[in-house]
Structures are given as C-alpha cells and as structure tokens.
Design a protein around this motif. Structure first.
Motif, mmCIF file in Angstrom:
data_model
loop_
_atom_site.group_PDB
_atom_site.id
_atom_site.type_symbol
_atom_site.label_atom_id
_atom_site.label_comp_id
_atom_site.label_asym_id
_atom_site.label_seq_id
_atom_site.Cartn_x
_atom_site.Cartn_y
_atom_site.Cartn_z
ATOM 1 N N ALA A 1 0.155 4.506 -0.534
ATOM 2 C CA ALA A 1 -0.978 3.752 -0.261
ATOM 3 C C ALA A 1 -0.739 3.690 1.521
ATOM 4 O O ALA A 1 -2.059 3.741 2.050
ATOM 5 C CB ALA A 1 -0.846 2.366 -0.580
ATOM 6 N N ALA A 2 0.562 3.511 1.981
ATOM 7 C CA ALA A 2 0.353 3.416 3.726
ATOM 8 C C ALA A 2 -0.336 4.367 4.069
ATOM 9 O O ALA A 2 -1.013 4.596 5.016
ATOM 10 C CB ALA A 2 1.774 3.442 3.852
ATOM 11 N N TRP B 1 -7.612 3.338 -5.159
ATOM 12 C CA TRP B 1 -6.981 3.973 -3.914
ATOM 13 C C TRP B 1 -8.109 4.515 -2.731
ATOM 14 O O TRP B 1 -7.947 4.443 -1.766
ATOM 15 C CB TRP B 1 -5.773 4.918 -4.237
ATOM 16 N N THR C 1 -9.574 1.766 -1.295
ATOM 17 C CA THR C 1 -8.421 1.103 -0.208
ATOM 18 C C THR C 1 -8.776 2.093 1.022
ATOM 19 O O THR C 1 -8.892 1.278 2.237
ATOM 20 C CB THR C 1 -7.157 1.545 -0.598
ATOM 21 N N GLY D 1 -2.158 -4.169 4.060
ATOM 22 C CA GLY D 1 -1.382 -3.497 3.203
ATOM 23 C C GLY D 1 -1.082 -4.470 2.105
ATOM 24 O O GLY D 1 -0.984 -3.924 0.900
ATOM 25 N N GLY E 1 -1.691 -3.672 -1.966
ATOM 26 C CA GLY E 1 -0.994 -3.637 -3.118
ATOM 27 C C GLY E 1 -1.436 -4.660 -4.037
ATOM 28 O O GLY E 1 -1.309 -4.218 -5.245
ATOM 29 N N TYR F 1 4.805 -3.169 -4.865
ATOM 30 C CA TYR F 1 3.641 -2.770 -4.038
ATOM 31 C C TYR F 1 3.316 -3.085 -2.699
ATOM 32 O O TYR F 1 2.995 -2.621 -1.580
ATOM 33 C CB TYR F 1 2.376 -2.673 -5.010
ATOM 34 N N ASN G 1 4.126 -1.496 0.929
ATOM 35 C CA ASN G 1 2.877 -1.169 2.046
ATOM 36 C C ASN G 1 3.201 -1.682 3.328
ATOM 37 O O ASN G 1 2.902 -1.147 4.254
ATOM 38 C CB ASN G 1 1.544 -1.905 1.282
#
Lengths: 225, 286
Positions: free
Chosen positions: A85-86, A128, A131, A153, A157, A195, A199
């Motif tokens: 995700a980062a 995602w 995001t 972040g 999550g 999460y 993140n």
C-alpha cells in the motif's frame, strides 16, 4: 460531450446491473458491488488504454507494480505487515493519479496470482486503485507534510480493511446487519491495526528516499510527474 | 482441455463461477463444488483431490457452525447461546455459504491450472493491448526484483551493514534493501522504455504473438456453455434458490438449476477424463 458509443455502453452496463439485481434477489448486493468494482476498474483501464502513453510511463507503471507485488511476496511470512500500500501511495504521489490507480489495481490482480484469486480480487483492485488515485490527487499536500502522509497511510489501511469486511458481510447475504459487521470487524481488528501501522511505518521510511529516486529519474529521463 | 482455445477454457471456469457466486441453492452449489473436485482430481491427481476435499469440508463445517452465532433466523432452535437462538436453518445457510466459497476458490484454482499466464495475456491482449503489455512486463520484472533483493541483502550482510538482530534493526535493514530495489527498478524502467522506443513502440499498430483462431469445436463449446449459463440464470430468477427461512423449502426449479450447473461442469470433466485415459493408454507398458 461523451460519444454515442460511450453513452450506449453506459446504458447497457446499467441495464445489466439492474437486471442482475432483479434476478439474483438475495445476492443482488454482491452482484451490485461486484459490478461497481468491475466498472470502476474498467473505466480507468479504458482511459489508460486510450491515452497516448509514452513507453516510459508504461515501463514505470510495470516496474512500480512489480515492486508492490514483490513487496507483498517478500513480506509474505509477516501477515498484514506489507509495504505494497505504501508503494502504491508513493507511486500515486510521484507518478500521478491515473497511474496510481493502474498500479494499485494491477498490484491486487497480479499479487493474487501468487497468493490466491477469489471473490475479493475485484474489491481489492478497486480499493487499492482508489488509494493510488486519491494519493495522486492529494500528491502536492502529501509531499509537503509527513504528518499528512502518515494520516493518509493510516486511513488507507483502515478503509482497505473495513471495505473488505463490508464485502465479506454482503457476501454472507441477508443485507447489512450491525451485529455481523461488528463481529467481522472485531475478528479482523488485528489485521486492520497491522495494515494501518505498516502503512505509516513504510511511508515514513520510504518517503525521503523515494523523493530522491523519482526526482533523479525525472531529471535524467523525463518520465514521472 | 488443451485442444480447446484459451477463451473456451476461461469460459468453462467463469460460467460455473457465476452460478456458484450468485446462486443460493444448496444443491446447485454442492454440484458445482463436486464438479470442481472431479476436475481437480483428473488434472492434479488423488492427493490434490483429497487435500481440496478435506479443506472444503472443513471450511464449510466451520462456516456452518459460526453463521448461527450472528444470524438467529429460523424456526428449528437447536440451543441458546447468550439467550439467542442457535437454529438449524442458519446452520444450513452457513453450510451453503461455505460450499459456495469453497467452490468458487476451487474453480479459480482450476483456472490457474487450465490457463497459463501467457494464455490469459493473449486473451486480454486483443481487448486491451497496452494493459496486457504492462501486465506482461510486470510478470517479467517480479522474479528479477526478488533476485535483486536477495543479492542486495547478501551484499549488505557481507559488508557488515545492519548486523543487529532487534526488530528495529531488521526493519531498517529491510527498508534499506527495499529502497535500493526502488532505485534499481527506476533505472530498469528507464532502460526498458529506451529499449521499447528503439524497437519502434508506438510507431505502428500492435501485433499479437498468439495466432490461434476459434474453430468450429470451440464455437460449439462456447454456445453450449452460454446456453446452460442462461438457463441457470433463468431458473434462479424463476425460483431455483433454496428458501432457508423460516424453514427450509427447496425451490420449485431447484432440480433444474442443479441440472444446469452439473451440465456446465460436465464438458470440462469429459475433456479432462478423455485426456487422462489417453495419457494412461499411451504410456509405455514396458
């Protein structure tokens, strides 16, 4: 002005969704959110396809997706503590909103080739993807403030985990039930916290080196925002 | 199923998947799961079959036990948990959900066995060439990145960097390796872009590496699968699903829905069984 073909496609899609909702009865909610997820991904992928994309952008999208997938694979032994995700957020910030969406959606699709595809894949792709899109739209603000980036972040999550809980609940049928939702959320609380924390940690660790890498890339070759 | 076009193999999986995901008939879902198990057995052998069977049954049993804790509908009360009724109908509903989820997962596993990455890319490459190219490049970069990560980690260890074993040290070490991978990836992307440009990317229309066309057998297969899927959806709309609440009532068209789902699984089973028999017959007996 949208073309006649686009309007026709939209009408056909909406007609299909309504017909599905009428036919599938109890599973209409699953059909509705599945269709919405596919439509959102389809819309952005269609834009990606039709745009005059230079080779550098395609290569960068592919390599950032590979990086996010590799991150998920490398950190596989640690459940829910992954940098993907980062990477998606940083890609959205430095490469733009639409590429952020493509990288997010493709990361979910391709990484599930290695883990396992399931009914969750379209939802993961959408969440995602969105995001990455949101990170791209808020890019300038997130670049300036590490606190805002950490907050984003953490929120990403939380949204990811809660969205998957909502999808699981709708999949179970019987409409929205507060008791069932709370049960699912409580069962996945550890994952949600993991999460969010992962993140925040990975974003704060990666943000400065990423700025250097993408800045250098832009100065040297041109691609990127 | 190799003689069939990849589109046919994908259709065979997707049509069963639609029925498993959107039907709420316990018998149809059971038929779909059973069909998937037979296909897996023919494709991967008895060991995989028993592993999947045990996994599916264990998962379905777990869902059927857990679901009544959250759903208290139904007339047949088995016991009370925290003064809330624990009903047989909810248990059966949970069993149906478990079978449905296990079946969907099983057919998606079969999809990976029946179609290679390249075949999936060939199918979508015609619809969305740019996206297919991006996916193809990503699949190429992933093993290179993992290998690169191992080499960088090894080099850092030999150089005596990040030698600590505390969680913070390990996290810092992983982050340093990962950022080195990011820097390498950026350069690799720029290299790939130059390579694409030098080969004339964007100057002419896209050509496809796969030249297979749909033959008559493929068209017949697609027509049959589409027909049975349409029939299954019609039976669902007419009342093919099981009514779980307040008491279990099987749908009027449930036998027909179950027959349609079984018919959807049969072509895949027949093709795989034929290939299995051929393989065994042609094996040298010496």
């Amino acid at each position: 002005m949208p073309s006649r073909r686009a309007v026709l496609a939209l009408v056909v899609c909406l007609g299909g969704i309504c017909a599905g909702c009428a036919i599938f009865g109890e599973t209409a909610a699953v059909w509705g959110i599945c269709s919405a997820a596919v439509l959102i991904c389809g819309y952005f992928f269609d834009r990606f396809e039709k745009r005059d994309t230079p080779s550098g952008d395609i290569a960068l999208t592919a390599v950032m997706t590979a990086l996010a997938v590799a991150g998920r694979l490398i950190f596989a032994p640690v459940p829910a503590f992954k940098p993907c995700a980062a990477v998606i957020i940083l890609a959205g910030i430095y490469l733009g909103a639409e590429k952020g969406f493509a990288i997010g959606a493709l990361t979910a699709l391709i990484s599930n080739f290695y883990f396992s595809q399931g009914i969750w894949t379209p939802f993961q792709m959408t969440v995602w993807g969105l995001t990455g899109l949101a990170a791209g739209l808020l890019g300038d603000k997130l670049k300036k403030s590490p606190a805002a980036l950490a907050f984003f972040g953490g929120a990403a999550g939380l949204v990811y985990s809660v969205s998957l809980d909502v999808c699981s609940m709708l999949w179970l049928g019987g409409g929205f039930s507060a008791e069932r939702f709370l049960g699912l959320t409580a069962a996945s609380l550890w994952f949600t916290v993991s999460y969010m924390v992962s993140n925040v940690i990975f974003l704060l660790l990666f943000v400065r080196p990423s700025a250097r890498v993408f800045g250098r890339l832009r100065d040297k070759y041109g691609p990127g925002r | 199923m190799k003689p069939l076009h990849p589109v046919c193999r994908l259709t065979a999986v997707m049509t069963v998947l639609i029925c498993l995901m959107f039907s709420r008939s316990i018998t149809a879902v059971g038929a779909g799961l059973l069909g998937g198990l037979v296909c897996l057995g023919l494709l991967c052998g008895a060991k995989s079959l028993f592993k999947a069977l045990f996994g599916s049954l264990a998962f379905s049993a777990a869902v059927s036990v857990i679901d009544p804790l959250f759903s208290h509908r139904g007339m047949t009360v088995l016991l009370f948990v925290n003064d809330r009724p624990y009903t047989a109908e909810s248990m059966l509903y949970g069993l149906m959900l478990g079978l449905s989820l296990s079946g969907a997962t099983l057919w998606l596993t079969l999809c990976r066995r029946l179609l290679t990455d390249r075949e999936i890319l060939c199918i979508f490459g015609r619809i969305s060439p740019k996206l297919a190219m991006t996916v193809s490049m990503t699949l190429g970069f992933i093993p290179r990145l993992i290998e690169k990560q191992k080499r960088i980690r090894s080099a850092q260890q030999w150089a005596g960097l990040f030698a600590g074993s505390s969680p913070t040290d390990r996290l810092q070490s992983s982050a340093a390796v990962f950022m080195a991978c990011v820097a390498w990836s950026a350069e690799a992307a720029a290299g790939a872009a130059r390579s694409m440009d030098s080969r004339g990317y964007g100057t002419h229309s896209v050509t496809y590496s796969d030249s297979r066309r749909l033959r008559r057998a493929d068209l017949v297969f697609l027509t049959v699968q589409t027909g049975f899927t349409a029939a299954a959806v019609i039976f669902m709309a007419l009342g093919g699903n099981t009514d779980f609440y307040p008491t279990i009532v099987f749908g009027r068209y449930e036998p027909l829905l179950t027959a349609a789902v079984t018919a959807l699984c049969l072509p895949a089973i027949i093709f795989l069984a034929k290939e299995d028999i051929q393989w065994k017959l042609y094996t040298s007996k010496r």
